[in-house]
Scaffold this motif. Structure first.
Motif, PDB file in Angstrom:
ATOM      1  N   GLU A   1      20.376  55.099 -37.894  1.00 55.29           N
ATOM      2  CA  GLU A   1      20.390  54.499 -36.556  1.00 55.29           C
ATOM      3  C   GLU A   1      21.751  54.628 -35.889  1.00 55.29           C
ATOM      4  OE1 GLU A   1      19.074  50.414 -36.632  1.00 55.29           O
ATOM      5  OE2 GLU A   1      17.948  50.807 -38.456  1.00 55.29           O
ATOM      6  N   THR A   2      22.804  54.727 -36.676  1.00 53.07           N
ATOM      7  CA  THR A   2      24.141  54.544 -36.137  1.00 53.07           C
ATOM      8  C   THR A   2      24.621  55.761 -35.348  1.00 53.07           C
ATOM      9  OG1 THR A   2      25.010  55.198 -38.294  1.00 53.07           O
ATOM     10  CG2 THR A   2      24.847  52.848 -37.837  1.00 53.07           C
ATOM     11  N   ALA A   3      25.733  55.585 -34.647  1.00 48.71           N
ATOM     12  CA  ALA A   3      26.167  56.569 -33.661  1.00 48.71           C
ATOM     13  C   ALA A   3      26.592  57.898 -34.270  1.00 48.71           C
ATOM     14  CB  ALA A   3      27.307  55.980 -32.823  1.00 48.71           C
ATOM     15  N   LEU A   4      27.366  57.858 -35.352  1.00 45.05           N
ATOM     16  CA  LEU A   4      27.911  59.118 -35.872  1.00 45.05           C
ATOM     17  C   LEU A   4      26.823  60.087 -36.333  1.00 45.05           C
ATOM     18  CD1 LEU A   4      31.154  58.013 -37.767  1.00 45.05           C
ATOM     19  CD2 LEU A   4      30.885  58.798 -35.401  1.00 45.05           C
ATOM     20  N   PRO A   5      25.796  59.668 -37.086  1.00 49.73           N
ATOM     21  CA  PRO A   5      24.726  60.617 -37.402  1.00 49.73           C
ATOM     22  C   PRO A   5      24.035  61.165 -36.153  1.00 49.73           C
ATOM     23  CG  PRO A   5      24.588  58.707 -38.838  1.00 49.73           C
ATOM     24  CD  PRO A   5      25.605  58.388 -37.796  1.00 49.73           C
ATOM     25  N   LYS A   6      23.878  60.330 -35.132  1.00 50.92           N
ATOM     26  CA  LYS A   6      23.233  60.790 -33.903  1.00 50.92           C
ATOM     27  C   LYS A   6      24.101  61.826 -33.179  1.00 50.92           C
ATOM     28  CE  LYS A   6      20.407  56.682 -33.222  1.00 50.92           C
ATOM     29  NZ  LYS A   6      20.307  55.341 -32.638  1.00 50.92           N
ATOM     30  N   ILE A   7      25.409  61.597 -33.170  1.00 45.76           N
ATOM     31  CA  ILE A   7      26.315  62.581 -32.567  1.00 45.76           C
ATOM     32  C   ILE A   7      26.243  63.894 -33.343  1.00 45.76           C
ATOM     33  CG2 ILE A   7      28.742  63.114 -32.113  1.00 45.76           C
ATOM     34  CD1 ILE A   7      29.156  60.091 -31.602  1.00 45.76           C
ATOM     35  N   MET A   8      26.204  63.797 -34.675  1.00 49.67           N
ATOM     36  CA  MET A   8      26.067  64.999 -35.493  1.00 49.67           C
ATOM     37  C   MET A   8      24.749  65.714 -35.214  1.00 49.67           C
ATOM     38  SD  MET A   8      27.586  63.564 -39.099  1.00 49.67           S
ATOM     39  CE  MET A   8      27.134  65.028 -40.030  1.00 49.67           C
ATOM     40  N   TRP A   9      23.677  64.949 -35.028  1.00 50.00           N
ATOM     41  CA  TRP A   9      22.379  65.558 -34.726  1.00 50.00           C
ATOM     42  C   TRP A   9      22.459  66.343 -33.423  1.00 50.00           C
ATOM     43  CZ3 TRP A   9      18.846  65.964 -30.924  1.00 50.00           C
ATOM     44  CH2 TRP A   9      17.596  66.494 -31.248  1.00 50.00           C
ATOM     45  N   LEU A  10      23.088  65.768 -32.413  1.00 48.07           N
ATOM     46  CA  LEU A  10      23.240  66.477 -31.140  1.00 48.07           C
ATOM     47  C   LEU A  10      24.031  67.769 -31.338  1.00 48.07           C
ATOM     48  CD1 LEU A  10      23.991  63.485 -28.739  1.00 48.07           C
ATOM     49  CD2 LEU A  10      21.968  64.939 -28.689  1.00 48.07           C
ATOM     50  N   LYS A  11      25.101  67.687 -32.107  1.00 53.09           N
ATOM     51  CA  LYS A  11      25.913  68.888 -32.348  1.00 53.09           C
ATOM     52  C   LYS A  11      25.101  69.963 -33.066  1.00 53.09           C
ATOM     53  CE  LYS A  11      30.300  70.353 -34.405  1.00 53.09           C
ATOM     54  NZ  LYS A  11      31.468  69.943 -35.223  1.00 53.09           N
ATOM     55  N   ASP A  12      24.252  69.540 -34.014  1.00 58.07           N
ATOM     56  CA  ASP A  12      23.467  70.490 -34.812  1.00 58.07           C
ATOM     57  C   ASP A  12      22.263  71.042 -34.059  1.00 58.07           C
ATOM     58  OD1 ASP A  12      25.173  69.973 -36.916  1.00 58.07           O
ATOM     59  OD2 ASP A  12      23.794  68.627 -37.961  1.00 58.07           O
ATOM     60  N   ASN A  13      21.616  70.182 -33.244  1.00 62.26           N
ATOM     61  CA  ASN A  13      20.299  70.523 -32.708  1.00 62.26           C
ATOM     62  C   ASN A  13      20.217  70.622 -31.188  1.00 62.26           C
ATOM     63  OD1 ASN A  13      18.461  70.302 -35.272  1.00 62.26           O
ATOM     64  ND2 ASN A  13      19.778  68.493 -35.324  1.00 62.26           N
ATOM     65  N   ALA A  14      21.196  70.084 -30.488  1.00 67.16           N
ATOM     66  CA  ALA A  14      21.182  70.145 -29.026  1.00 67.16           C
ATOM     67  C   ALA A  14      22.585  70.506 -28.537  1.00 67.16           C
ATOM     68  CB  ALA A  14      20.721  68.810 -28.431  1.00 67.16           C
ATOM     69  N   PRO A  15      23.062  71.712 -28.873  1.00 69.48           N
ATOM     70  CA  PRO A  15      24.461  72.063 -28.572  1.00 69.48           C
ATOM     71  C   PRO A  15      24.808  72.033 -27.094  1.00 69.48           C
ATOM     72  CG  PRO A  15      23.198  73.984 -29.326  1.00 69.48           C
ATOM     73  CD  PRO A  15      22.351  72.788 -29.589  1.00 69.48           C
ATOM     74  N   GLU A  16      23.837  72.331 -26.220  1.00 67.87           N
ATOM     75  CA  GLU A  16      24.136  72.290 -24.788  1.00 67.87           C
ATOM     76  C   GLU A  16      24.429  70.857 -24.335  1.00 67.87           C
ATOM     77  OE1 GLU A  16      21.131  74.180 -22.488  1.00 67.87           O
ATOM     78  OE2 GLU A  16      21.440  76.160 -23.388  1.00 67.87           O
ATOM     79  N   ALA A  17      23.610  69.910 -24.798  1.00 71.34           N
ATOM     80  CA  ALA A  17      23.845  68.504 -24.454  1.00 71.34           C
ATOM     81  C   ALA A  17      25.153  68.019 -25.071  1.00 71.34           C
ATOM     82  CB  ALA A  17      22.678  67.649 -24.927  1.00 71.34           C
TER      83      ALA A  17
END
Length: 512
Positions: free
Chosen positions: A135-151
Protein backbone atom coordinates in the motif's frame (compact mmCIF):
# COMPACT_ATOMS: atom_id res chain seq x y z
CA UNK A 1 -2.58 33.85 16.72
CA UNK A 2 -6.26 34.31 16.01
CA UNK A 3 -8.35 37.27 17.04
CA UNK A 4 -11.18 37.12 19.57
CA UNK A 5 -13.86 36.70 16.93
CA UNK A 6 -12.26 33.52 15.53
CA UNK A 7 -13.59 30.99 18.04
CA UNK A 8 -14.35 27.97 15.79
CA UNK A 9 -12.24 25.39 13.99
CA UNK A 10 -12.85 23.20 10.96
CA UNK A 11 -11.69 19.62 10.42
CA UNK A 12 -11.77 18.17 6.91
CA UNK A 13 -11.50 14.39 6.76
CA UNK A 14 -10.84 13.06 3.26
CA UNK A 15 -11.60 9.37 3.65
CA UNK A 16 -11.97 6.47 1.26
CA UNK A 17 -15.62 7.14 0.48
CA UNK A 18 -15.79 10.91 0.61
CA UNK A 19 -15.02 14.19 2.36
CA UNK A 20 -16.40 15.04 5.78
CA UNK A 21 -16.35 18.57 7.18
CA UNK A 22 -16.76 19.15 10.94
CA UNK A 23 -17.10 22.52 12.66
CA UNK A 24 -16.46 22.66 16.41
CA UNK A 25 -15.99 25.14 19.20
CA UNK A 26 -12.68 25.37 21.02
CA UNK A 27 -14.42 23.63 23.96
CA UNK A 28 -15.07 20.56 21.83
CA UNK A 29 -18.76 21.02 21.02
CA UNK A 30 -19.58 19.92 17.47
CA UNK A 31 -21.83 22.33 15.56
CA UNK A 32 -22.06 20.55 12.20
CA UNK A 33 -20.87 17.46 10.32
CA UNK A 34 -21.52 17.18 6.58
CA UNK A 35 -20.41 14.46 4.13
CA UNK A 36 -19.90 14.58 0.38
CA UNK A 37 -18.98 11.38 -1.49
CA UNK A 38 -16.57 10.66 -4.33
CA UNK A 39 -16.16 7.43 -6.30
CA UNK A 40 -13.42 4.82 -6.31
CA UNK A 41 -12.45 3.13 -9.57
CA UNK A 42 -11.22 -0.46 -9.84
CA UNK A 43 -9.68 -0.72 -13.35
CA UNK A 44 -8.01 -4.11 -12.69
CA UNK A 45 -8.03 -6.76 -9.97
CA UNK A 46 -6.26 -5.34 -6.92
CA UNK A 47 -6.16 -1.80 -8.33
CA UNK A 48 -8.01 1.18 -6.82
CA UNK A 49 -7.83 4.81 -8.01
CA UNK A 50 -9.54 8.14 -7.32
CA UNK A 51 -9.64 11.54 -8.98
CA UNK A 52 -7.97 14.40 -7.06
CA UNK A 53 -10.41 16.80 -8.76
CA UNK A 54 -13.27 14.79 -7.26
CA UNK A 55 -11.69 15.14 -3.80
CA UNK A 56 -11.59 18.91 -4.09
CA UNK A 57 -15.16 19.21 -5.38
CA UNK A 58 -16.44 17.03 -2.53
CA UNK A 59 -14.37 18.94 0.04
CA UNK A 60 -15.81 22.28 -1.10
CA UNK A 61 -19.32 20.88 -1.03
CA UNK A 62 -18.86 19.43 2.47
CA UNK A 63 -17.39 22.64 3.90
CA UNK A 64 -20.11 24.82 2.38
CA UNK A 65 -22.72 22.40 3.74
CA UNK A 66 -21.22 22.43 7.23
CA UNK A 67 -21.17 26.24 7.33
CA UNK A 68 -24.83 26.28 6.29
CA UNK A 69 -25.80 23.59 8.79
CA UNK A 70 -24.03 25.36 11.65
CA UNK A 71 -25.56 28.71 10.62
CA UNK A 72 -22.39 30.56 11.49
CA UNK A 73 -20.44 33.47 10.08
CA UNK A 74 -17.45 31.80 8.33
CA UNK A 75 -15.25 34.62 9.59
CA UNK A 76 -15.44 32.91 13.00
CA UNK A 77 -13.48 29.88 11.69
CA UNK A 78 -9.89 30.36 12.82
CA UNK A 79 -8.29 27.45 10.99
CA UNK A 80 -8.87 24.41 8.80
CA UNK A 81 -6.90 21.16 8.87
CA UNK A 82 -7.32 18.37 6.32
CA UNK A 83 -6.33 14.75 6.79
CA UNK A 84 -6.29 12.09 4.08
CA UNK A 85 -6.19 8.36 3.54
CA UNK A 86 -2.76 6.92 4.14
CA UNK A 87 -0.47 6.05 1.24
CA UNK A 88 -2.78 7.45 -1.42
CA UNK A 89 -0.13 8.55 -3.90
CA UNK A 90 -0.52 11.71 -5.98
CA UNK A 91 1.83 12.45 -8.89
CA UNK A 92 2.13 16.17 -9.72
CA UNK A 93 3.77 17.74 -12.76
CA UNK A 94 5.89 20.90 -12.70
CA UNK A 95 2.71 23.02 -12.72
CA UNK A 96 1.42 21.17 -9.61
CA UNK A 97 -1.30 19.47 -11.67
CA UNK A 98 -2.05 15.76 -11.13
CA UNK A 99 -0.46 13.63 -13.85
CA UNK A 100 -3.19 10.99 -13.50
CA UNK A 101 -5.69 9.63 -11.03
CA UNK A 102 -4.26 8.99 -7.58
CA UNK A 103 -3.30 5.44 -6.63
CA UNK A 104 -5.49 4.74 -3.61
CA UNK A 105 -4.11 3.28 -0.39
CA UNK A 106 -5.85 -0.08 -0.88
CA UNK A 107 -4.38 -0.55 -4.37
CA UNK A 108 -2.03 -3.55 -4.14
CA UNK A 109 -0.58 -3.62 -7.68
CA UNK A 110 2.88 -2.90 -6.22
CA UNK A 111 3.12 -6.20 -4.33
CA UNK A 112 6.15 -7.37 -6.41
CA UNK A 113 7.93 -4.07 -5.77
CA UNK A 114 7.18 -4.37 -2.03
CA UNK A 115 8.77 -7.82 -2.03
CA UNK A 116 11.84 -6.45 -3.81
CA UNK A 117 12.24 -3.76 -1.16
CA UNK A 118 11.82 -6.33 1.61
CA UNK A 119 14.43 -8.65 0.12
CA UNK A 120 17.13 -5.97 0.39
CA UNK A 121 17.18 -6.55 4.15
CA UNK A 122 18.29 -2.95 4.63
CA UNK A 123 18.48 -1.64 8.23
CA UNK A 124 15.93 1.06 7.35
CA UNK A 125 13.33 -1.73 7.25
CA UNK A 126 13.40 -2.28 11.00
CA UNK A 127 10.06 -0.49 11.36
CA UNK A 128 8.62 -2.87 8.76
CA UNK A 129 9.74 -6.20 10.21
CA UNK A 130 6.25 -7.46 9.39
CA UNK A 131 7.10 -6.99 5.74
CA UNK A 132 6.90 -4.04 3.37
CA UNK A 133 3.32 -3.03 2.66
CA UNK A 134 2.33 -2.85 -1.00
CA UNK A 135 0.00 0.00 0.00
CA UNK A 136 2.81 2.38 0.83
CA UNK A 137 4.26 5.11 -1.36
CA UNK A 138 7.70 3.76 -2.23
CA UNK A 139 6.49 0.48 -3.82
CA UNK A 140 3.90 2.48 -5.77
CA UNK A 141 6.56 4.90 -7.01
CA UNK A 142 8.68 1.91 -8.04
CA UNK A 143 5.68 0.41 -9.86
CA UNK A 144 5.25 3.62 -11.84
CA UNK A 145 8.94 3.63 -12.73
CA UNK A 146 8.76 -0.03 -13.84
CA UNK A 147 5.38 -0.05 -15.58
CA UNK A 148 4.35 3.51 -16.46
CA UNK A 149 7.60 5.29 -17.41
CA UNK A 150 5.83 8.15 -19.20
CA UNK A 151 3.79 9.01 -16.09
CA UNK A 152 6.88 8.60 -13.93
CA UNK A 153 8.91 10.93 -16.14
CA UNK A 154 6.11 13.50 -16.16
CA UNK A 155 6.02 13.57 -12.35
CA UNK A 156 7.91 16.43 -10.72
CA UNK A 157 6.56 15.86 -7.21
CA UNK A 158 5.27 12.84 -5.31
CA UNK A 159 2.92 13.64 -2.42
CA UNK A 160 0.02 12.11 -0.52
CA UNK A 161 -3.65 12.96 -0.48
CA UNK A 162 -3.21 15.10 2.65
CA UNK A 163 -0.51 17.17 0.97
CA UNK A 164 -2.62 17.64 -2.14
CA UNK A 165 -5.53 18.94 -0.06
CA UNK A 166 -3.18 21.32 1.78
CA UNK A 167 -1.90 22.52 -1.61
CA UNK A 168 -5.44 23.19 -2.83
CA UNK A 169 -6.22 25.07 0.38
CA UNK A 170 -3.03 27.11 0.81
CA UNK A 171 -1.26 27.12 -2.55
CA UNK A 172 1.84 25.81 -0.72
CA UNK A 173 3.45 22.50 -1.64
CA UNK A 174 4.28 20.41 1.44
CA UNK A 175 5.02 16.82 2.40
CA UNK A 176 3.82 16.18 5.95
CA UNK A 177 6.05 14.48 8.50
CA UNK A 178 3.20 12.47 10.00
CA UNK A 179 2.77 10.21 6.98
CA UNK A 180 6.40 10.28 5.83
CA UNK A 181 7.44 8.93 9.24
CA UNK A 182 4.85 6.19 9.38
CA UNK A 183 4.81 5.28 5.67
CA UNK A 184 7.81 6.67 3.73
CA UNK A 185 10.70 5.52 6.00
CA UNK A 186 11.52 9.13 6.97
CA UNK A 187 13.10 9.26 10.44
CA UNK A 188 13.67 12.67 12.05
CA UNK A 189 15.79 11.00 14.76
CA UNK A 190 18.17 9.46 12.22
CA UNK A 191 18.88 12.31 9.83
CA UNK A 192 15.65 12.27 7.83
CA UNK A 193 15.64 10.38 4.52
CA UNK A 194 17.59 7.08 4.39
CA UNK A 195 19.36 7.93 1.14
CA UNK A 196 21.43 4.72 0.96
CA UNK A 197 18.21 2.69 1.35
CA UNK A 198 16.52 4.60 -1.47
CA UNK A 199 19.59 3.99 -3.63
CA UNK A 200 19.52 0.28 -2.79
CA UNK A 201 15.90 -0.18 -3.91
CA UNK A 202 16.43 1.54 -7.25
CA UNK A 203 15.16 5.02 -6.39
CA UNK A 204 18.42 6.94 -6.36
CA UNK A 205 17.80 10.69 -6.41
CA UNK A 206 14.08 10.29 -5.66
CA UNK A 207 14.22 12.79 -2.78
CA UNK A 208 14.59 15.52 -5.43
CA UNK A 209 10.95 14.76 -6.21
CA UNK A 210 9.89 15.08 -2.57
CA UNK A 211 8.86 18.59 -1.40
CA UNK A 212 11.35 20.09 1.03
CA UNK A 213 8.73 21.81 3.20
CA UNK A 214 7.85 19.06 5.72
CA UNK A 215 5.54 20.36 8.47
CA UNK A 216 4.73 18.29 11.54
CA UNK A 217 1.14 17.49 12.47
CA UNK A 218 -0.43 20.73 13.73
CA UNK A 219 2.11 23.13 12.23
CA UNK A 220 0.61 26.20 10.52
CA UNK A 221 1.14 26.25 6.73
CA UNK A 222 -0.30 29.64 5.86
CA UNK A 223 -3.55 31.43 5.04
CA UNK A 224 -6.11 29.93 2.70
CA UNK A 225 -5.91 31.22 -0.86
CA UNK A 226 -8.54 33.67 -2.05
CA UNK A 227 -9.70 31.15 -4.66
CA UNK A 228 -10.07 28.30 -2.16
CA UNK A 229 -11.82 30.58 0.33
CA UNK A 230 -14.34 31.61 -2.33
CA UNK A 231 -14.97 28.02 -3.41
CA UNK A 232 -15.48 26.83 0.17
CA UNK A 233 -17.31 29.86 1.48
CA UNK A 234 -14.57 30.60 4.03
CA UNK A 235 -12.93 33.81 5.13
CA UNK A 236 -9.56 34.57 3.48
CA UNK A 237 -8.24 35.01 7.03
CA UNK A 238 -8.67 31.29 7.75
CA UNK A 239 -5.37 29.57 8.56
CA UNK A 240 -4.43 26.25 6.91
CA UNK A 241 -2.84 23.77 9.34
CA UNK A 242 -0.84 20.63 8.47
CA UNK A 243 -2.72 17.35 8.81
CA UNK A 244 -1.64 13.79 8.23
CA UNK A 245 -2.75 10.19 7.89
CA UNK A 246 -6.44 9.91 8.72
CA UNK A 247 -6.10 7.23 11.42
CA UNK A 248 -3.23 9.03 13.14
CA UNK A 249 -5.23 12.25 13.15
CA UNK A 250 -8.09 10.24 14.70
CA UNK A 251 -5.75 9.48 17.62
CA UNK A 252 -5.96 13.19 18.41
CA UNK A 253 -9.77 13.01 18.20
CA UNK A 254 -9.75 10.09 20.67
CA UNK A 255 -7.07 11.54 22.96
CA UNK A 256 -4.93 8.39 22.74
CA UNK A 257 -1.67 10.32 22.68
CA UNK A 258 0.24 8.97 25.67
CA UNK A 259 2.05 5.67 26.28
CA UNK A 260 -0.33 2.92 27.39
CA UNK A 261 -3.25 4.24 25.34
CA UNK A 262 -4.58 2.51 22.20
CA UNK A 263 -6.88 3.69 19.43
CA UNK A 264 -9.09 1.35 17.39
CA UNK A 265 -10.04 3.18 14.20
CA UNK A 266 -12.74 1.49 12.15
CA UNK A 267 -14.22 2.16 8.74
CA UNK A 268 -13.44 0.79 5.30
CA UNK A 269 -10.29 -0.52 7.01
CA UNK A 270 -9.35 -1.02 10.67
CA UNK A 271 -6.27 0.22 12.51
CA UNK A 272 -5.01 -0.64 15.98
CA UNK A 273 -2.64 2.12 17.15
CA UNK A 274 -0.95 1.66 20.55
CA UNK A 275 1.29 4.41 21.91
CA UNK A 276 4.47 3.17 23.58
CA UNK A 277 7.30 4.90 25.41
CA UNK A 278 10.13 2.63 24.26
CA UNK A 279 11.68 1.95 20.86
CA UNK A 280 10.51 -1.68 20.68
CA UNK A 281 9.93 -3.95 17.69
CA UNK A 282 6.97 -6.34 17.51
CA UNK A 283 6.88 -9.11 14.94
CA UNK A 284 3.97 -8.68 12.55
CA UNK A 285 3.34 -4.98 13.33
CA UNK A 286 4.68 -1.75 11.86
CA UNK A 287 6.64 0.68 13.95
CA UNK A 288 7.73 1.95 16.33
CA UNK A 289 7.19 5.28 14.56
CA UNK A 290 8.87 8.14 16.48
CA UNK A 291 7.34 11.57 17.04
CA UNK A 292 4.73 11.25 14.26
CA UNK A 293 1.86 12.30 16.57
CA UNK A 294 3.13 13.07 20.08
CA UNK A 295 6.68 14.30 20.45
CA UNK A 296 8.77 11.89 22.50
CA UNK A 297 6.46 8.89 22.03
CA UNK A 298 6.26 6.04 19.53
CA UNK A 299 3.25 4.61 17.72
CA UNK A 300 2.89 0.94 16.82
CA UNK A 301 0.50 0.03 14.03
CA UNK A 302 -1.53 -3.00 13.09
CA UNK A 303 -4.09 -2.73 10.31
CA UNK A 304 -6.71 -4.62 8.36
CA UNK A 305 -7.01 -3.60 4.72
CA UNK A 306 -10.60 -4.81 4.36
CA UNK A 307 -13.02 -4.53 7.27
CA UNK A 308 -16.02 -2.27 6.83
CA UNK A 309 -15.28 -2.50 3.10
CA UNK A 310 -16.19 -6.20 3.19
CA UNK A 311 -19.54 -5.47 4.80
CA UNK A 312 -20.17 -2.73 2.22
CA UNK A 313 -19.31 -5.20 -0.59
CA UNK A 314 -21.74 -7.78 0.80
CA UNK A 315 -24.47 -5.19 1.35
CA UNK A 316 -24.11 -3.86 -2.20
CA UNK A 317 -24.51 -7.36 -3.61
CA UNK A 318 -27.82 -7.69 -1.78
CA UNK A 319 -29.31 -4.20 -1.84
CA UNK A 320 -29.64 -1.09 -3.98
CA UNK A 321 -28.28 2.18 -2.64
CA UNK A 322 -27.94 2.43 1.15
CA UNK A 323 -31.12 0.52 1.88
CA UNK A 324 -31.05 -2.67 3.89
CA UNK A 325 -28.18 -2.15 6.34
CA UNK A 326 -30.40 -2.16 9.43
CA UNK A 327 -32.22 -5.31 8.36
CA UNK A 328 -28.98 -7.04 7.33
CA UNK A 329 -27.34 -6.39 10.71
CA UNK A 330 -30.47 -7.39 12.65
CA UNK A 331 -30.57 -10.72 10.80
CA UNK A 332 -26.87 -11.30 11.53
CA UNK A 333 -27.42 -10.61 15.23
CA UNK A 334 -30.17 -13.25 15.26
CA UNK A 335 -27.84 -15.86 13.73
CA UNK A 336 -25.91 -17.99 16.26
CA UNK A 337 -22.29 -17.23 17.22
CA UNK A 338 -20.01 -19.10 14.88
CA UNK A 339 -22.50 -18.57 12.02
CA UNK A 340 -23.53 -22.25 11.96
CA UNK A 341 -20.01 -23.39 11.18
CA UNK A 342 -18.87 -20.81 8.62
CA UNK A 343 -15.26 -19.62 8.60
CA UNK A 344 -14.15 -16.46 6.78
CA UNK A 345 -10.75 -14.88 6.12
CA UNK A 346 -11.04 -11.08 5.88
CA UNK A 347 -8.40 -10.66 3.15
CA UNK A 348 -10.47 -9.11 0.34
CA UNK A 349 -7.55 -6.77 -0.52
CA UNK A 350 -4.77 -8.79 1.07
CA UNK A 351 -3.53 -8.64 4.66
CA UNK A 352 -1.63 -5.71 6.14
CA UNK A 353 -0.96 -7.11 9.63
CA UNK A 354 0.19 -9.37 11.08
CA UNK A 355 0.91 -11.36 7.88
CA UNK A 356 1.68 -8.38 5.56
CA UNK A 357 0.80 -10.45 2.53
CA UNK A 358 -1.02 -8.79 -0.36
CA UNK A 359 -1.24 -12.00 -2.32
CA UNK A 360 -3.86 -13.29 0.11
CA UNK A 361 -7.53 -13.13 -0.87
CA UNK A 362 -10.83 -13.41 0.97
CA UNK A 363 -12.28 -16.86 1.68
CA UNK A 364 -15.51 -18.36 2.98
CA UNK A 365 -15.81 -22.08 3.73
CA UNK A 366 -18.18 -24.44 5.51
CA UNK A 367 -21.12 -23.52 3.27
CA UNK A 368 -24.04 -25.94 3.01
CA UNK A 369 -27.56 -25.64 1.66
CA UNK A 370 -28.81 -24.81 5.16
CA UNK A 371 -26.90 -21.54 5.28
CA UNK A 372 -28.60 -18.22 4.56
CA UNK A 373 -27.66 -14.59 4.16
CA UNK A 374 -27.73 -13.98 7.92
CA UNK A 375 -25.11 -16.68 8.51
CA UNK A 376 -22.81 -15.22 5.87
CA UNK A 377 -23.24 -11.68 7.22
CA UNK A 378 -22.42 -12.81 10.75
CA UNK A 379 -19.42 -14.82 9.55
CA UNK A 380 -18.07 -11.79 7.68
CA UNK A 381 -18.48 -9.62 10.78
CA UNK A 382 -16.83 -12.22 13.00
CA UNK A 383 -13.87 -12.49 10.62
CA UNK A 384 -13.18 -8.76 10.89
CA UNK A 385 -13.34 -8.89 14.70
CA UNK A 386 -11.03 -11.91 14.68
CA UNK A 387 -8.61 -10.02 12.42
CA UNK A 388 -8.45 -7.28 15.06
CA UNK A 389 -7.90 -9.88 17.79
CA UNK A 390 -5.11 -11.44 15.72
CA UNK A 391 -3.27 -8.11 15.69
CA UNK A 392 -3.63 -7.71 19.47
CA UNK A 393 -2.27 -11.22 19.89
CA UNK A 394 1.08 -10.06 18.50
CA UNK A 395 1.19 -7.24 21.06
CA UNK A 396 0.33 -9.59 23.90
CA UNK A 397 2.98 -12.07 22.77
CA UNK A 398 5.54 -9.28 23.19
CA UNK A 399 4.26 -8.57 26.71
CA UNK A 400 2.39 -5.37 25.79
CA UNK A 401 -1.04 -6.06 27.19
CA UNK A 402 -3.86 -3.87 25.87
CA UNK A 403 -6.62 -3.56 28.46
CA UNK A 404 -8.68 -0.85 26.79
CA UNK A 405 -9.06 0.65 23.33
CA UNK A 406 -10.82 3.88 22.43
CA UNK A 407 -13.13 3.22 19.48
CA UNK A 408 -13.88 5.43 16.50
CA UNK A 409 -15.58 5.10 13.15
CA UNK A 410 -18.12 2.89 11.47
CA UNK A 411 -18.32 0.12 14.08
CA UNK A 412 -19.86 2.65 16.48
CA UNK A 413 -23.00 2.61 14.30
CA UNK A 414 -23.65 -1.03 15.26
CA UNK A 415 -23.68 -1.79 19.01
CA UNK A 416 -23.84 -5.47 18.03
CA UNK A 417 -20.61 -5.28 16.02
CA UNK A 418 -18.90 -3.11 18.66
CA UNK A 419 -19.73 -5.74 21.30
CA UNK A 420 -18.39 -8.45 18.97
CA UNK A 421 -15.05 -6.60 18.79
CA UNK A 422 -14.89 -6.43 22.59
CA UNK A 423 -15.76 -10.15 22.83
CA UNK A 424 -13.25 -11.23 20.16
CA UNK A 425 -10.37 -9.22 21.62
CA UNK A 426 -11.23 -9.55 25.31
CA UNK A 427 -10.61 -5.81 25.65
CA UNK A 428 -12.85 -3.07 27.05
CA UNK A 429 -13.81 -0.48 24.45
CA UNK A 430 -14.09 3.19 25.43
CA UNK A 431 -16.74 5.13 23.50
CA UNK A 432 -16.17 8.85 22.93
CA UNK A 433 -18.83 11.54 22.73
CA UNK A 434 -17.71 12.37 19.18
CA UNK A 435 -17.56 9.16 17.18
CA UNK A 436 -16.27 10.87 14.02
CA UNK A 437 -12.84 11.03 15.58
CA UNK A 438 -10.88 11.67 12.38
CA UNK A 439 -12.69 14.85 11.38
CA UNK A 440 -12.81 15.85 15.05
CA UNK A 441 -9.08 15.17 15.39
CA UNK A 442 -8.45 17.37 12.36
CA UNK A 443 -10.46 20.15 14.02
CA UNK A 444 -8.48 19.76 17.28
CA UNK A 445 -5.25 19.85 15.26
CA UNK A 446 -6.46 23.04 13.56
CA UNK A 447 -6.98 24.58 17.01
CA UNK A 448 -3.34 23.85 17.92
CA UNK A 449 -2.05 25.30 14.64
CA UNK A 450 -4.10 28.45 15.27
CA UNK A 451 -2.52 28.87 18.71
CA UNK A 452 -5.75 28.18 20.61
CA UNK A 453 -3.98 25.41 22.57
CA UNK A 454 -0.23 24.94 23.12
CA UNK A 455 -0.08 21.21 22.24
CA UNK A 456 -2.09 18.35 20.80
CA UNK A 457 -2.20 16.68 24.22
CA UNK A 458 -3.59 19.75 25.98
CA UNK A 459 -6.11 20.38 23.22
CA UNK A 460 -7.34 16.77 23.29
CA UNK A 461 -7.56 16.80 27.10
CA UNK A 462 -9.81 19.84 26.90
CA UNK A 463 -11.97 18.81 23.94
CA UNK A 464 -12.39 14.99 24.03
CA UNK A 465 -14.92 13.35 26.35
CA UNK A 466 -15.57 9.61 26.93
CA UNK A 467 -19.26 8.70 27.05
CA UNK A 468 -19.34 4.99 27.98
CA UNK A 469 -17.55 1.63 27.91
CA UNK A 470 -18.27 -1.78 26.35
CA UNK A 471 -16.97 -4.76 28.31
CA UNK A 472 -16.25 -8.20 26.81
CA UNK A 473 -18.56 -11.09 27.65
CA UNK A 474 -16.41 -13.98 29.01
CA UNK A 475 -18.49 -16.76 27.42
CA UNK A 476 -18.52 -15.15 23.98
CA UNK A 477 -14.82 -14.38 24.29
CA UNK A 478 -14.12 -18.08 24.89
CA UNK A 479 -16.27 -19.06 21.88
CA UNK A 480 -14.55 -16.57 19.57
CA UNK A 481 -11.13 -17.63 20.85
CA UNK A 482 -11.99 -21.14 19.67
CA UNK A 483 -13.07 -19.68 16.33
CA UNK A 484 -9.69 -17.95 16.12
CA UNK A 485 -7.97 -21.34 15.94
CA UNK A 486 -9.95 -22.18 12.78
CA UNK A 487 -9.20 -18.72 11.38
CA UNK A 488 -5.44 -19.22 11.78
CA UNK A 489 -5.49 -22.80 10.51
CA UNK A 490 -7.48 -21.71 7.45
CA UNK A 491 -4.90 -19.04 6.65
CA UNK A 492 -2.07 -21.54 6.92
CA UNK A 493 -3.87 -24.04 4.68
CA UNK A 494 -5.01 -21.64 1.96
CA UNK A 495 -1.96 -19.38 1.79
CA UNK A 496 -0.11 -21.46 -0.86
CA UNK A 497 -3.21 -21.66 -3.06
CA UNK A 498 -3.86 -17.94 -2.73
CA UNK A 499 -0.28 -17.16 -3.75
CA UNK A 500 -0.65 -19.33 -6.85
CA UNK A 501 -3.89 -17.57 -7.78
CA UNK A 502 -2.33 -14.12 -7.26
CA UNK A 503 0.54 -15.11 -9.56
CA UNK A 504 -1.94 -16.27 -12.23
CA UNK A 505 -3.82 -12.99 -12.00
CA UNK A 506 -0.65 -10.95 -12.45
CA UNK A 507 0.39 -13.08 -15.40
CA UNK A 508 -2.95 -12.68 -17.16
CA UNK A 509 -5.05 -9.95 -15.44
CA UNK A 510 -7.71 -9.84 -18.17
CA UNK A 511 -8.43 -13.53 -17.82
CA UNK A 512 -8.82 -13.61 -14.06
Amino acid sequence: MTNATQDLILGLDCGTGGARALIATVAGDVLAIVDSPYPTHYPHAGWATQSPDAWWRAACEAVRGAIAEASIDPARIAAICADGTSSTLVSLDADLTPVSDAILWMDNRASPQAHRIEHTGHPALRRSRAGVSAETALPKIMWLKDNAPEAYSATRWFVEMTDYMALCLSGTLTLGQNHTINRWFYNPRAGGWPVDFLDAIGLAGITERFPKDMPALGDPIGPITAQAAAQMGLSPKTLVVAGGTDAYVAMVGLNTLRPGETALITGTSHLVLPVVAEDVEIEGLFGPHPDCVSQGAFVMEGGQVSSGGILRWWHDLLHEGDNGYEEMLAQAEAAPPGANGLVVLDFWQGNRNPFTDYDLQGAIWGLTLKHGRADITRALMESVALGTANILGRLQARGLEVKTMTLAGGVLRSPFWAQMHADATGVTLRIPDVGEATAFGAAITAAVGAGLYPSLEQAADAMVRIRSEIHPDPARHAQLSSQMELYLETHAALRPLMHRQAARSRASPAAH
